[in-house]
Design an enzyme around this catalytic site. Structure first.
Site, PDB file in Angstrom:
ATOM      1  N   ASP A 176      33.253  -2.635   5.381  1.00 52.30           N
ATOM      2  CA  ASP A 176      32.772  -3.810   4.438  1.00 52.30           C
ATOM      3  C   ASP A 176      33.409  -5.012   4.085  1.00 52.30           C
ATOM      4  OD1 ASP A 176      30.430  -2.073   4.421  1.00 52.30           O
ATOM      5  OD2 ASP A 176      30.542  -1.365   2.442  1.00 52.30           O
TER       6      ASP A 176
ATOM      7  N   TYR B 205      34.033  -7.571   6.515  1.00 54.04           N
ATOM      8  CA  TYR B 205      32.135  -7.919   6.564  1.00 54.04           C
ATOM      9  C   TYR B 205      32.898  -9.250   5.388  1.00 54.04           C
ATOM     10  CZ  TYR B 205      27.664  -8.965   6.304  1.00 54.04           C
ATOM     11  OH  TYR B 205      26.301 -10.010   6.487  1.00 54.04           O
TER      12      TYR B 205
ATOM     13  N   SER C  54      -7.240  -8.496  10.205  1.00 51.47           N
ATOM     14  CA  SER C  54      -6.433  -6.678  10.027  1.00 51.47           C
ATOM     15  C   SER C  54      -7.208  -5.907  10.666  1.00 51.47           C
ATOM     16  CB  SER C  54      -7.644  -6.074   8.685  1.00 51.47           C
ATOM     17  OG  SER C  54      -9.201  -6.501   8.787  1.00 51.47           O
ATOM     18  N   LEU C  55      -7.279  -4.476  10.477  1.00 55.25           N
ATOM     19  CA  LEU C  55      -7.348  -3.600  11.161  1.00 55.25           C
ATOM     20  C   LEU C  55      -8.616  -2.764  11.213  1.00 55.25           C
ATOM     21  CD1 LEU C  55      -4.076  -2.067  12.664  1.00 55.25           C
ATOM     22  CD2 LEU C  55      -4.755  -3.518  13.953  1.00 55.25           C
TER      23      LEU C  55
ATOM     24  N   GLU D 278       2.160   3.113  16.529  1.00 61.65           N
ATOM     25  CA  GLU D 278       3.696   3.126  16.132  1.00 61.65           C
ATOM     26  C   GLU D 278       2.620   4.009  14.393  1.00 61.65           C
ATOM     27  OE1 GLU D 278       4.670  -1.215  14.956  1.00 61.65           O
ATOM     28  OE2 GLU D 278       3.801  -1.074  17.389  1.00 61.65           O
TER      29      GLU D 278
ATOM     30  N   LYS E  73       2.163   2.923  10.328  1.00 64.93           N
ATOM     31  CA  LYS E  73       1.320   1.791   9.581  1.00 64.93           C
ATOM     32  C   LYS E  73       2.394   2.124   8.448  1.00 64.93           C
ATOM     33  CE  LYS E  73      -2.346   0.188   8.428  1.00 64.93           C
ATOM     34  NZ  LYS E  73      -2.958   0.019   7.158  1.00 64.93           N
TER      35      LYS E  73
ATOM     36  N   LYS F  16      -2.418   0.807  19.690  1.00 63.39           N
ATOM     37  CA  LYS F  16      -2.040  -0.780  20.116  1.00 63.39           C
ATOM     38  C   LYS F  16      -2.590  -0.106  22.580  1.00 63.39           C
ATOM     39  CE  LYS F  16       0.646  -2.407  16.902  1.00 63.39           C
ATOM     40  NZ  LYS F  16       1.962  -2.604  15.961  1.00 63.39           N
TER      41      LYS F  16
ATOM     42  N   CYS G  30       4.970   7.211 -32.227  1.00 56.17           N
ATOM     43  CA  CYS G  30       5.121   7.747 -33.181  1.00 56.17           C
ATOM     44  C   CYS G  30       6.569   6.895 -33.541  1.00 56.17           C
ATOM     45  CB  CYS G  30       5.829   9.033 -33.578  1.00 56.17           C
ATOM     46  SG  CYS G  30       7.077   9.323 -34.518  1.00 56.17           S
TER      47      CYS G  30
ATOM     48  N   CYS H 137      12.326  10.320 -35.671  1.00 57.40           N
ATOM     49  CA  CYS H 137      11.344  11.169 -35.665  1.00 57.40           C
ATOM     50  C   CYS H 137      12.655  11.763 -34.911  1.00 57.40           C
ATOM     51  CB  CYS H 137      10.402  10.641 -34.664  1.00 57.40           C
ATOM     52  SG  CYS H 137       9.799  12.360 -33.816  1.00 57.40           S
TER      53      CYS H 137
HETATM   54  S1  IVH Z   1      -0.729  -4.707  14.172  1.00 53.60           S
HETATM   55  C1  IVH Z   1      -4.163  -7.489  14.030  1.00 53.60           C
HETATM   56  N1  IVH Z   1       0.977  -2.898  13.504  1.00 53.60           N
HETATM   57  O1  IVH Z   1      -2.095  -2.602   8.693  1.00 53.60           O
HETATM   58  C2  IVH Z   1      -3.313  -6.759  13.362  1.00 53.60           C
HETATM   59  N2  IVH Z   1       0.138  -3.285  11.885  1.00 53.60           N
HETATM   60  O2  IVH Z   1      -4.570  -2.208   7.363  1.00 53.60           O
HETATM   61  C3  IVH Z   1      -2.586  -5.993  14.752  1.00 53.60           C
HETATM   62  N3  IVH Z   1       0.545  -2.751   9.158  1.00 53.60           N
HETATM   63  O3  IVH Z   1      -3.129  -6.046   8.640  1.00 53.60           O
HETATM   64  C4  IVH Z   1      -1.726  -5.258  12.975  1.00 53.60           C
HETATM   65  N4  IVH Z   1       1.884  -1.556   9.994  1.00 53.60           N
HETATM   66  O4  IVH Z   1      -0.429  -6.071   8.066  1.00 53.60           O
HETATM   67  C5  IVH Z   1      -0.108  -3.616  12.760  1.00 53.60           C
HETATM   68  N5  IVH Z   1       2.796  -0.838  12.584  1.00 53.60           N
HETATM   69  C6  IVH Z   1       1.781  -1.557  12.113  1.00 53.60           C
HETATM   70  C7  IVH Z   1       1.242  -1.733  11.569  1.00 53.60           C
HETATM   71  C8  IVH Z   1       0.614  -2.780  10.968  1.00 53.60           C
HETATM   72  C9  IVH Z   1       0.690  -1.847   9.103  1.00 53.60           C
HETATM   73  C10 IVH Z   1      -0.205  -3.653   8.719  1.00 53.60           C
HETATM   74  C11 IVH Z   1      -0.940  -5.092   8.780  1.00 53.60           C
HETATM   75  C12 IVH Z   1      -2.566  -5.310   9.110  1.00 53.60           C
HETATM   76  C13 IVH Z   1      -2.838  -4.446   8.650  1.00 53.60           C
HETATM   77  C14 IVH Z   1      -4.320  -3.216   8.358  1.00 53.60           C
END
Ligand code: IVH
Length: 674
Positions: free
Chosen positions: A40, A43, A89-90, A121, A123, A298, A434, A439
């Site tokens: 450190d 650095y 979103s998913l 992976e 979430k 995925k 209180c 107290c």
């Molecule tokens: S892949 C089309 N990988 O979860 C979006 N998303 O509930 C492909 N998220 O909007 C996303 N960890 O913000 C992906 N390992 C991960 C994730 C992840 C968290 C979030 C992401 C997404 C949301 C959906």
């Protein structure tokens, strides 16, 4: 290497580039690979050299410099940013059958008859963000917003230490990388933030996600930098790199460029194996320092992803399997009411101890009366305790089927369980308090706080001893601490002569602590350690603070209406006044260090400090300057004699440059006063 003094501008520029690249590489080794190769200290030396060169040659300062991570100037608001490719979103599911259906759908859409390869992976439970690098340079970060338009949060994202401002060896194929990630808070950071908020009397964040989201909404990037946010990159828009054909290869490539990728990504063939991995991860996920609320599955082949495409909301090539929050059933044995330092009465559940997500739970907070009503629980109930996105376990419901009529209603007391005075509820608060300043429950907590390390630092005066001393009537307020003697202390249970002597020594020593410590130790509501330091800088002694009106107090950096009111009320309370007078009579230092002893070589000079100094804390350098006759102010003006700069200097540096104010290092300052 030539000493800086003998370098020409070209050589300085080259040295700056060398330092930037070297620091970036060490950041990568430290943050991404977790394999630092220098200490450190080494650095810090590189970092300081870069900082110092950038200060002296601001023309070579660039936005990708690793010194730019401390947060820029406050913003008035966030600009809107349109996402050229929407942030989707998913689809998500909580059960394995639906996961198998997803796999079937993928196979049928691809007309595949063999097992599909998935990139899988964890979430991350955080906030989605889009990040753009242009020719390897970090240029933009935006929130998801409604998926098409989000906020420009570039300055806030820039403060994340693990996110490089320049990618490593970004080649030609890396123009305009548009990637997505999840901003989150580590569990330990979250607990630390909440602890500080509690101390300052601010509302606590319910979970790490809320805390991360709240931090990203702050308009002052310097405040954001203090939150210590973190990020994982998990996806990208479109196809990024020429030769790469799978999702997992893309992630690897991103990692090679210096980006933080989730460690537990796996490539797995066939949905049964995917489910196996999900179960494996579920067992170890609680051991991580970040919260995962599921797994993202995925399709690995990018060509397949393209064929599958997306609906308006989510891609057809991915799905999130969400973990159910971990729950256990146990018995609610009792509800006790705790009185905190500020008198707030909090109901706490006493449970038959159960093991949940890696820890044994025997009590949970029930927050307030409203929460008890909302849950409808009774003593004797079988209750469900959950630990989900919250690091803190909570009761979520009771099992109505197991009631047999023997359960007892929970009665919120109308009197303090400790001192018996009537509890009060202020109109703008949910909490019940209180208000009796004497107290004993509050007194114990207040004395513990007074003796705390950051406050008066009275070693040996911990929870157990405070409790005994208060119970025996030996401590009635702060001043009675200083009236204790060795004999009294030694006569207490489990106290030897030596510990008694050490304690009295420590008490005696605490009389001369820095001024800010006593301000903090008094336990004024909303006055945490930082505000105490500000007050100690601003005012010479306690009397000066006492004379301030609410309006004066409002003008103090870090203050606000409720803070100003709280300080004002504290010093206009008769009982507090009596205690403060007693402390003064006992010669506790309630002012800044004496200003007029010794020579005054700095008389007539005004100083401003920016950045973090190596040798001195802010209050130390302030004391030093003032003791030597100098003045210290917060803002740089043409009347400023010197700006002393340390690590991560702020905007004062540029202002001083513009006004031709002399800019000096700590070492140069020391030469001034020899
Ligand atoms: S892949 C089309 N990988 O979860 C979006 N998303 O509930 C492909 N998220 O909007 C996303 N960890 O913000 C992906 N390992 C991960 C994730 C992840 C968290 C979030 C992401 C997404 C949301 C959906």
């Amino acid at each position: 290497m030539l000493p800086i003094l003998f370098m020409n501008k070209e050589q300085i520029k080259k040295r700056i580039e060398e330092l930037k690249s070297s620091i970036n590489k060490h950041n990568y080794k430290y943050y991404i690979l977790a394999e630092p190769v220098i200490t450190d200290e080494q650095y810090d030396k590189l970092y300081r050299e870069l900082l110092s060169l950038e200060m002296q040659y601001p023309e070579f300062l660039s936005s990708d410099s690793p010194t730019r991570k401390v947060g820029g100037e406050p913003l008035k608001g966030f600009k809107s940013i349109e996402h050229p490719i929407p942030m989707l979103s998913l689809d998500n599911t909580y059960n394995f059958n639906e996961l198998r259906n997803f796999d079937k759908r993928v196979k049928s859409l691809l007309s595949a008859d063999t097992d599909i390869e998935y990139s899988i992976e964890p979430k991350i439970d955080g906030v989605a963000v889009r990040i753009v690098y242009d020719k390897g340079l970090f240029v933009l970060a935006a929130s998801r917003g409604n998926g098409t338009i989000g906020d420009d949060i570039t300055e806030n994202i820039k403060t994340i230490k693990r996110l490089p401002l320049r990618l490593i060896d970004a080649g030609e194929d890396l123009k305009d990388i548009d990637i997505r990630g999840e901003v989150f808070l580590r569990k330990d950071t979250f607990l630390e933030i909440n602890m500080k908020r509690e101390e300052a009397g601010d509302k606590l964040f319910a979970n790490t996600r809320n805390a991360a989201a709240g931090s990203l909404k702050l308009l002052n990037p310097k405040e954001v930098a203090k939150r210590n946010l973190d990020i994982f990159i998990h996806s990208f828009s479109g196809k990024l790199f020429g030769k790469i054909i799978t999702y997992s290869q893309t992630l690897k490539k991103l990692e090679k460029l210096g980006l933080p990728i989730i460690k537990y990504c796996r490539v797995i063939k066939g949905i049964d194996n995917v489910i196996k991995y999900i179960n494996e991860w579920d067992k170890i996920r609680d051991n991580q320092n970040y919260i995962t609320d599921g797994m993202v599955i995925k399709v690995n082949k990018l060509e397949y992803c393209k064929t599958l495409g997306s609906t308006a909301k989510s891609p057809r090539w991915a799905i999130a399997y969400k973990f159910k929050a971990k729950q256990v059933e146990t018995i609610l044995k009792d509800v006790i009411f705790q009185v905190g330092r500020t008198g707030v009465v909090t109901p706490v559940s006493i449970l038959e101890p159960v093991s949940l997500a890696g820890s044994v739970i025997s009590r949970t907070t029930l927050h307030n009366e409203d929460e008890i009503k909302r849950l409808g629980i009774k003593i004797g109930d079988r209750v469900i305790v959950e630990k989900g996105g919250d690091v803190i376990p909570k009761i979520v419901k009771y099992d109505s089927n197991s009631r047999d009529g023997s359960e007892i209603d929970i009665k919120f007391p109308n009197k303090c369980p400790i001192c018996g005075s009537y509890l009060v509820k202020y109109p703008d608060e949910v909490a019940v308090r209180c208000d009796n300043i004497s107290c004993q429950a509050q007194l114990k907590k207040r004395i513990e706080h007074f003796a705390e390390r950051d406050a008066m630092d009275i070693r040996g005066l911990g929870e157990e001893l405070v409790s005994k001393l208060v119970d025996k009537g030996l401590i009635k307020d702060f001043s009675s601490i200083y009236e204790l003697n060795e004999n009294i202390v030694a006569s207490l249970d489990r106290m030897g002569n030596k510990s008694a002597r050490n304690l009295i020594y420590s008490i005696e020593e605490s009389k001369q602590r820095d001024f800010f410590r006593i301000i903090y130790a008094l336990g004024i509501r909303y006055v945490g350690i930082n505000l105490a330091k500000v007050l100690a800088r601003r005012f010479r002694d306690i009397d000066e603070i006492k004379c301030m009106s609410c309006e004066d107090l409002l003008n103090i950096e870090g203050s606000g209406e409720k803070v100003a009111k709280s300080i004002y009320n504290y010093f206009h309370n008769e009982q507090n006044d009596i205690v403060i007078k007693k402390l003064m009579d006992l010669r506790i230092r309630m002012k800044r260090e004496d200003e007029t002893i010794g020579p005054q070589p700095l008389k007539g000079f005004t100083f401003v400090i920016t950045g973090t100094l190596k040798k001195y804390s802010r209050s130390e350098i302030k004391n030093k300057i003032e003791n030597l006759g100098g003045k210290i102010t917060d803002t740089v003006s043409k009347n400023t004699s010197y700006l002393i700069f340390g690590e991560n200097p702020g905007s004062k540096f540029n202002k001083a440059l513009n006004l031709n104010v002399k800019i000096i290092t700590e070492e140069e300052f020391e030469k001034l006063i020899i």
